[in-house]
Design a protein around this motif. Structure first.
Motif, mmCIF file in Angstrom:
data_model
loop_
_atom_site.group_PDB
_atom_site.id
_atom_site.type_symbol
_atom_site.label_atom_id
_atom_site.label_comp_id
_atom_site.label_asym_id
_atom_site.label_seq_id
_atom_site.Cartn_x
_atom_site.Cartn_y
_atom_site.Cartn_z
ATOM 1 N N VAL A 1 5.767 -8.302 7.106
ATOM 2 C CA VAL A 1 6.192 -8.213 5.728
ATOM 3 C C VAL A 1 7.531 -7.435 5.951
ATOM 4 O O VAL A 1 7.748 -6.485 6.061
ATOM 5 C CB VAL A 1 5.322 -7.215 5.081
ATOM 6 C CG1 VAL A 1 5.755 -6.960 3.467
ATOM 7 C CG2 VAL A 1 3.736 -7.919 5.142
ATOM 8 N N ASP B 1 11.171 -5.560 4.238
ATOM 9 C CA ASP B 1 11.550 -4.361 3.402
ATOM 10 C C ASP B 1 11.332 -5.150 2.080
ATOM 11 O O ASP B 1 10.790 -4.473 1.054
ATOM 12 C CB ASP B 1 12.576 -3.809 3.825
ATOM 13 C CG ASP B 1 12.340 -3.267 5.218
ATOM 14 O OD1 ASP B 1 11.179 -2.972 5.478
ATOM 15 O OD2 ASP B 1 13.497 -2.580 5.838
ATOM 16 N N TRP C 1 8.273 -6.242 0.425
ATOM 17 C CA TRP C 1 7.441 -4.887 0.589
ATOM 18 C C TRP C 1 7.563 -3.760 -0.780
ATOM 19 O O TRP C 1 6.953 -3.331 -1.413
ATOM 20 C CB TRP C 1 7.267 -4.132 1.738
ATOM 21 C CG TRP C 1 6.518 -2.921 1.899
ATOM 22 C CD1 TRP C 1 7.018 -1.616 1.957
ATOM 23 C CD2 TRP C 1 5.081 -2.742 1.530
ATOM 24 N NE1 TRP C 1 5.667 -0.753 1.929
ATOM 25 C CE2 TRP C 1 4.557 -1.215 1.466
ATOM 26 C CE3 TRP C 1 4.089 -3.700 1.501
ATOM 27 C CZ2 TRP C 1 3.207 -1.098 1.489
ATOM 28 C CZ3 TRP C 1 2.933 -3.419 1.326
ATOM 29 C CH2 TRP C 1 2.352 -1.925 1.489
ATOM 30 N N SER C 2 8.924 -3.702 -0.954
ATOM 31 C CA SER C 2 9.144 -2.978 -2.114
ATOM 32 C C SER C 2 8.872 -3.561 -3.270
ATOM 33 O O SER C 2 8.790 -2.554 -4.175
ATOM 34 C CB SER C 2 10.915 -2.965 -2.073
ATOM 35 O OG SER C 2 11.682 -4.094 -2.655
ATOM 36 N N GLU D 1 4.452 -2.779 -2.964
ATOM 37 C CA GLU D 1 3.971 -1.560 -2.844
ATOM 38 C C GLU D 1 3.745 -0.921 -4.116
ATOM 39 O O GLU D 1 2.552 -0.335 -4.251
ATOM 40 C CB GLU D 1 4.968 -0.650 -1.956
ATOM 41 C CG GLU D 1 4.341 0.644 -1.588
ATOM 42 C CD GLU D 1 5.270 1.599 -0.649
ATOM 43 O OE1 GLU D 1 4.672 2.586 -0.095
ATOM 44 O OE2 GLU D 1 6.337 1.331 -0.657
ATOM 45 N N ASP E 1 -1.180 0.166 4.195
ATOM 46 C CA ASP E 1 -1.407 -1.018 3.597
ATOM 47 C C ASP E 1 -0.299 -1.993 4.008
ATOM 48 O O ASP E 1 -0.861 -3.100 3.819
ATOM 49 C CB ASP E 1 -0.988 -0.593 1.804
ATOM 50 C CG ASP E 1 -2.053 0.199 1.418
ATOM 51 O OD1 ASP E 1 -3.140 -0.097 1.693
ATOM 52 O OD2 ASP E 1 -1.832 0.783 0.280
ATOM 53 N N ARG E 2 0.682 -1.609 4.276
ATOM 54 C CA ARG E 2 1.736 -2.600 4.888
ATOM 55 C C ARG E 2 1.105 -3.341 6.359
ATOM 56 O O ARG E 2 1.277 -4.597 6.336
ATOM 57 C CB ARG E 2 2.923 -1.950 5.168
ATOM 58 C CG ARG E 2 4.184 -3.040 5.585
ATOM 59 C CD ARG E 2 5.518 -2.292 5.626
ATOM 60 N NE ARG E 2 6.669 -3.153 5.839
ATOM 61 C CZ ARG E 2 7.943 -2.695 5.832
ATOM 62 N NH1 ARG E 2 8.363 -1.602 5.399
ATOM 63 N NH2 ARG E 2 8.754 -3.797 5.970
ATOM 64 N N GLN E 3 0.436 -2.733 7.233
ATOM 65 C CA GLN E 3 -0.080 -3.368 8.181
ATOM 66 C C GLN E 3 -1.135 -4.140 7.864
ATOM 67 O O GLN E 3 -1.451 -5.410 8.315
ATOM 68 C CB GLN E 3 -0.497 -2.135 9.318
ATOM 69 C CG GLN E 3 0.608 -1.797 9.919
ATOM 70 C CD GLN E 3 0.246 -0.385 10.701
ATOM 71 O OE1 GLN E 3 0.840 0.623 11.208
ATOM 72 N NE2 GLN E 3 -0.723 -0.698 11.508
ATOM 73 N N LEU F 1 -1.460 -5.726 5.086
ATOM 74 C CA LEU F 1 -0.932 -6.926 4.415
ATOM 75 C C LEU F 1 -0.367 -7.985 5.508
ATOM 76 O O LEU F 1 -0.596 -9.162 5.369
ATOM 77 C CB LEU F 1 0.049 -6.551 3.448
ATOM 78 C CG LEU F 1 0.897 -7.725 2.762
ATOM 79 C CD1 LEU F 1 -0.188 -8.513 2.043
ATOM 80 C CD2 LEU F 1 1.887 -7.277 1.729
ATOM 81 N N CYS F 2 0.087 -7.387 6.431
ATOM 82 C CA CYS F 2 0.574 -8.328 7.639
ATOM 83 C C CYS F 2 -0.747 -9.014 8.137
ATOM 84 O O CYS F 2 -0.333 -10.166 8.638
ATOM 85 C CB CYS F 2 1.279 -7.578 8.898
ATOM 86 S SG CYS F 2 2.736 -6.901 8.490
ATOM 87 N N CYS G 1 -8.824 -5.937 6.579
ATOM 88 C CA CYS G 1 -8.041 -6.577 5.861
ATOM 89 C C CYS G 1 -8.660 -7.502 4.692
ATOM 90 O O CYS G 1 -8.078 -7.394 3.452
ATOM 91 C CB CYS G 1 -7.282 -7.448 6.906
ATOM 92 S SG CYS G 1 -6.177 -6.575 7.943
#
Length: 271
Positions: free
Chosen positions: A11, A13, A16-17, A20, A39-41, A43-44, A71
């Motif tokens: 994901v 930047d 993600w912006s 998020e 959350d970002r991990q 989503l990956c 996940c």
């Protein structure tokens, strides 16, 4: 972070912006003392499953995604919170603000995805009654997804014409009223029914629908290919080729996320 093309689940930047701010506030931890996977991990990890088609239990934790169950829970919670619908709306608004949505015509079609029995599945009339689901898709004149839905394989395409059209949310981004109706709707013979033609005219939409019995090559193909191309992009995500999820809302979550990714690609081409 590696090559994006070889690792499409990363994901970046810019994406993600957008995602998020839409994510719901996490609830209290069920297991005290264990660190929450960011959350970002997570989503990956979801994207890894979507792209590769791997089963949740085999998700490689050494890549930092967390467990497959973690996940899965995030995907279910974010879908229930309407994250993918909101993200798709933001992307369409930005495309319209740049005058990049083609409202002169929209194109509708469907494609089958095999699956075990479960909600929103049914015997396929063209595949020896094997159980399956259908992805119904409507796109603008360039192939940008406007709405998508899931039904059983036994649902006739024409019955989904109006529900899918009504699923297009009002798209803002320009001065004046938001827009949700194309000038014309193109479809193949599977949507040939005069009742639906009349209903499209009543909504101010010109129906351009092939009639049964007409020879192939009458000209609609040069406009309809965009929806077939977008369906091919959808099924380029391996998790969507076969519906492994018995719970229909999880498959719909993958479908909504994939729709957002395809729409986001169109936006990236403008930057």
């Amino acid at each position: 972070m590696g090559n994006r093309q070889s690792r499409p689940w990363i994901v970046l930047d810019e994406l993600w912006s957008l995602v998020e701010p839409l994510l719901p506030t996490p609830g209290p931890k069920k297991v005290q003392g264990r660190l929450r996977v960011p959350d970002r991990q997570a989503l990956c990890g979801i994207l890894f499953v979507l792209h590769t088609g791997i089963q949740w239990e085999y998700l490689p934790q050494e890549l930092g995604f967390g467990s497959g169950m973690t996940c899965w829970r995030r995907l279910a919670a974010w879908n229930e919170a309407g994250v993918w619908d909101q993200l798709h709306q933001l992307l369409l608004n930005e495309l319209r603000s740049k005058d990049r949505l083609d409202w002169e015509r929209a194109v509708i079609d469907s494609a089958r995805a095999g699956c075990p029995t479960g909600p929103k599945s049914g015997p396929s009339p063209i595949d020896r009654a094997r159980p399956g689901s259908k992805h119904h898709l409507i796109v603008d004149g360039q192939g940008i997804p406007l709405a998508v839905s899931l039904t059983g394989s036994n649902r006739n395409d024409v019955t989904q014409l109006l529900p899918l059209l009504d699923k297009i949310s009002p798209v803002a981004g320009r001065v004046g009223r938001p827009r949700r109706r194309p000038d014309a709707l193109l479809a193949d013979r599977g949507y040939d029914h005069d009742i639906y033609r009349r209903q499209l005219w009543q909504r101010g939409i010109r129906p351009v629908i092939a009639r049964r019995g007409e020879p192939h090559g009458i000209g609609l193909g040069i406009f309809r290919y965009v929806v077939e191309r977008t369906i091919a992009w959808l099924h380029g995500f391996r998790r969507l080729r076969i519906r492994w999820e018995r719970r229909d809302e999880i498959h719909e979550a993958f479908l909504g996320l994939a729709t957002c990714l395809i729409t986001h690609r169109h936006l990236q081409r403008l930057r």
